[in-house]
Design an enzyme around this catalytic site. Structure first.
Site, PDB file in Angstrom:
ATOM      1  N   LYS A 150       2.605  -6.450 -44.987  1.00  0.00           N
ATOM      2  CA  LYS A 150       3.121  -5.548 -46.006  1.00  0.00           C
ATOM      3  C   LYS A 150       2.739  -6.089 -47.379  1.00  0.00           C
ATOM      4  O   LYS A 150       2.999  -7.252 -47.684  1.00  0.00           O
ATOM      5  CB  LYS A 150       4.659  -5.487 -45.864  1.00  0.00           C
ATOM      6  CG  LYS A 150       5.293  -4.231 -46.437  1.00  0.00           C
ATOM      7  CD  LYS A 150       6.767  -4.163 -46.046  1.00  0.00           C
ATOM      8  CE  LYS A 150       7.562  -3.351 -47.048  1.00  0.00           C
ATOM      9  NZ  LYS A 150       9.012  -3.471 -46.800  1.00  0.00           N
TER      10      LYS A 150
ATOM     11  N   ARG B 219      23.441   2.440 -48.162  1.00  0.00           N
ATOM     12  CA  ARG B 219      23.383   3.279 -49.356  1.00  0.00           C
ATOM     13  C   ARG B 219      23.812   4.711 -49.073  1.00  0.00           C
ATOM     14  O   ARG B 219      24.514   5.328 -49.844  1.00  0.00           O
ATOM     15  CB  ARG B 219      21.965   3.270 -49.932  1.00  0.00           C
ATOM     16  CG  ARG B 219      21.651   1.997 -50.655  1.00  0.00           C
ATOM     17  CD  ARG B 219      20.200   1.909 -50.984  1.00  0.00           C
ATOM     18  NE  ARG B 219      19.424   1.678 -49.773  1.00  0.00           N
ATOM     19  CZ  ARG B 219      18.200   1.204 -49.759  1.00  0.00           C
ATOM     20  NH1 ARG B 219      17.598   0.949 -50.882  1.00  0.00           N
ATOM     21  NH2 ARG B 219      17.576   1.001 -48.638  1.00  0.00           N
TER      22      ARG B 219
ATOM     23  N   SER C 110      14.124  -1.207 -54.274  1.00  0.00           N
ATOM     24  CA  SER C 110      13.070  -1.958 -54.975  1.00  0.00           C
ATOM     25  C   SER C 110      11.831  -1.094 -55.155  1.00  0.00           C
ATOM     26  O   SER C 110      11.188  -1.115 -56.206  1.00  0.00           O
ATOM     27  CB  SER C 110      12.688  -3.212 -54.183  1.00  0.00           C
ATOM     28  OG  SER C 110      13.797  -4.041 -53.995  1.00  0.00           O
TER      29      SER C 110
ATOM     30  N   HIS D  59      21.119  -5.171 -54.436  1.00  0.00           N
ATOM     31  CA  HIS D  59      21.139  -6.352 -53.574  1.00  0.00           C
ATOM     32  C   HIS D  59      22.229  -7.326 -54.027  1.00  0.00           C
ATOM     33  O   HIS D  59      22.996  -7.835 -53.219  1.00  0.00           O
ATOM     34  CB  HIS D  59      19.812  -7.116 -53.656  1.00  0.00           C
ATOM     35  CG  HIS D  59      18.616  -6.430 -53.082  1.00  0.00           C
ATOM     36  ND1 HIS D  59      17.444  -6.279 -53.776  1.00  0.00           N
ATOM     37  CD2 HIS D  59      18.402  -5.877 -51.867  1.00  0.00           C
ATOM     38  CE1 HIS D  59      16.547  -5.677 -53.014  1.00  0.00           C
ATOM     39  NE2 HIS D  59      17.099  -5.393 -51.851  1.00  0.00           N
TER      40      HIS D  59
HETATM   41  N1  COD Z   1      22.667  -1.257 -52.577  1.00  0.00           N
HETATM   42  C1  COD Z   1      23.178  -2.049 -51.622  1.00  0.00           C
HETATM   43  N2  COD Z   1      22.448  -2.713 -50.719  1.00  0.00           N
HETATM   44  C2  COD Z   1      21.149  -2.585 -50.804  1.00  0.00           C
HETATM   45  C3  COD Z   1      20.517  -1.797 -51.788  1.00  0.00           C
HETATM   46  C4  COD Z   1      21.351  -1.099 -52.703  1.00  0.00           C
HETATM   47  N3  COD Z   1      20.867  -0.307 -53.649  1.00  0.00           N
HETATM   48  N4  COD Z   1      19.193  -1.881 -51.599  1.00  0.00           N
HETATM   49  C5  COD Z   1      19.022  -2.681 -50.541  1.00  0.00           C
HETATM   50  N5  COD Z   1      20.199  -3.116 -50.058  1.00  0.00           N
HETATM   51  C6  COD Z   1      20.478  -4.032 -48.948  1.00  0.00           C
HETATM   52  C7  COD Z   1      20.353  -3.372 -47.610  1.00  0.00           C
HETATM   53  O1  COD Z   1      21.295  -3.943 -46.759  1.00  0.00           O
HETATM   54  C8  COD Z   1      18.980  -3.804 -47.151  1.00  0.00           C
HETATM   55  O2  COD Z   1      18.915  -3.921 -45.768  1.00  0.00           O
HETATM   56  C9  COD Z   1      18.857  -5.183 -47.794  1.00  0.00           C
HETATM   57  O3  COD Z   1      19.552  -5.073 -49.006  1.00  0.00           O
HETATM   58  C10 COD Z   1      17.429  -5.572 -48.073  1.00  0.00           C
HETATM   59  O4  COD Z   1      16.739  -4.525 -48.707  1.00  0.00           O
HETATM   60  P1  COD Z   1      15.152  -4.627 -48.898  1.00  0.00           P
HETATM   61  O5  COD Z   1      14.651  -3.282 -49.244  1.00  0.00           O
HETATM   62  O6  COD Z   1      14.855  -5.741 -49.831  1.00  0.00           O
HETATM   63  O7  COD Z   1      14.628  -5.130 -47.515  1.00  0.00           O
HETATM   64  P2  COD Z   1      14.148  -4.373 -46.215  1.00  0.00           P
HETATM   65  O8  COD Z   1      14.904  -3.134 -45.969  1.00  0.00           O
HETATM   66  O9  COD Z   1      12.674  -4.306 -46.292  1.00  0.00           O
HETATM   67  O10 COD Z   1      14.581  -5.481 -45.124  1.00  0.00           O
HETATM   68  C11 COD Z   1      14.550  -5.229 -43.780  1.00  0.00           C
HETATM   69  C12 COD Z   1      14.736  -6.502 -42.937  1.00  0.00           C
HETATM   70  C13 COD Z   1      13.850  -7.630 -43.421  1.00  0.00           C
HETATM   71  C14 COD Z   1      16.173  -6.947 -43.028  1.00  0.00           C
HETATM   72  C15 COD Z   1      14.374  -6.071 -41.490  1.00  0.00           C
HETATM   73  O11 COD Z   1      13.140  -5.419 -41.487  1.00  0.00           O
HETATM   74  C16 COD Z   1      14.302  -7.252 -40.534  1.00  0.00           C
HETATM   75  O12 COD Z   1      15.300  -7.797 -40.124  1.00  0.00           O
HETATM   76  N6  COD Z   1      13.062  -7.669 -40.191  1.00  0.00           N
HETATM   77  C17 COD Z   1      12.785  -8.808 -39.376  1.00  0.00           C
HETATM   78  C18 COD Z   1      12.133  -8.414 -38.045  1.00  0.00           C
HETATM   79  C19 COD Z   1      13.158  -8.112 -37.004  1.00  0.00           C
HETATM   80  O13 COD Z   1      14.036  -8.886 -36.700  1.00  0.00           O
HETATM   81  N7  COD Z   1      13.025  -6.921 -36.429  1.00  0.00           N
HETATM   82  C20 COD Z   1      13.870  -6.446 -35.382  1.00  0.00           C
HETATM   83  C21 COD Z   1      15.012  -5.629 -35.900  1.00  0.00           C
HETATM   84  S1  COD Z   1      15.977  -5.029 -34.546  1.00  0.00           S
END
Ligand code: COD
Length: 162
Positions: A42, A91, A128, A18
């Site tokens: 969640k 990723r 995560s 991140h």
């Molecule tokens: N390297 C680089 N980037 C990373 C890595 C890594 N190892 N791990 C994660 N990331 C980046 C990615 O871009 C990822 O999207 C972001 O960090 C966040 O990762 P997470 O795992 O903390 O979060 P997620 O994937 O659970 O988050 C998803 C969102 C919250 C962004 C998504 O669900 C969302 O926008 N939800 C809101 C509801 C909504 O608007 N829905 C309609 C969508 S069309």
């Protein structure tokens, strides 16, 4: 005009993957808002307040990054804050399908564009959820997290086994 973008996610907890994306985005935009999704359905290891506090501490040195939270649709948050761009890390191809679908939906819904950044290969396997699983079984995740986050993670897992 201030060029602003959002880095959204669950950040449960924030990893070096991140941070890599957040820091590179901070070099490209005047201001980056890291937005933590509040998702009551969640279950999470850290509360939203804890995740925000960890993110705030580990992004402090960047200067142009602030941390916030949002409920519901990301594009609604973007609209209210006048943020035209979402920055996401990719990723692997496995991320691409769903990310592309969300990006197209978000642009269709509200005209908010998505910028994809290729993950540093060092972190391409990093999530995560995996970090939590490995740490739960005693694996060493110290190189995958900021030191402070690693410390809090071990403390939290320790609390849970008591
Ligand atoms: N390297 C680089 N980037 C990373 C890595 C890594 N190892 N791990 C994660 N990331 C980046 C990615 O871009 C990822 O999207 C972001 O960090 C966040 O990762 P997470 O795992 O903390 O979060 P997620 O994937 O659970 O988050 C998803 C969102 C919250 C962004 C998504 O669900 C969302 O926008 N939800 C809101 C509801 C909504 O608007 N829905 C309609 C969508 S069309």
């Amino acid at each position: 005009i201030v060029r602003r973008a959002v880095c959204p996610g669950s950040f449960d907890p924030v990893t070096n993957g991140h941070l890599d994306i957040i820091s590179r985005a901070a070099d490209l935009y005047d201001e980056i808002v890291v937005a933590v999704l509040v998702n009551k359905s969640k279950s999470s290891l850290f509360t939203v307040e804890e995740r925000i506090s960890l993110l705030t501490e580990v992004t402090q040195s960047y200067g142009n990054v602030r941390v916030d939270y949002f409920h519901g649709l990301l594009v609604e948050y973007c609209r209210a804050r006048q943020i035209p761009v979402i920055v996401k890390g990719l990723r692997a191809v496995s991320d691409f399908d769903y990310e592309l679908q969300m990006a197209q939906m978000n642009r269709g819904l509200a005209g908010v564009d998505t910028l994809f950044m290729p993950t540093n290969p060092e972190y391409s396997f990093l999530a995560s959820s995996l970090v939590k699983e490995i740490a739960t079984y005693g694996g060493d995740v110290s190189s995958l997290l900021p030191e402070l986050v690693h410390k809090r993670l071990l403390e939290r897992l320790e609390e849970q086994t008591r």
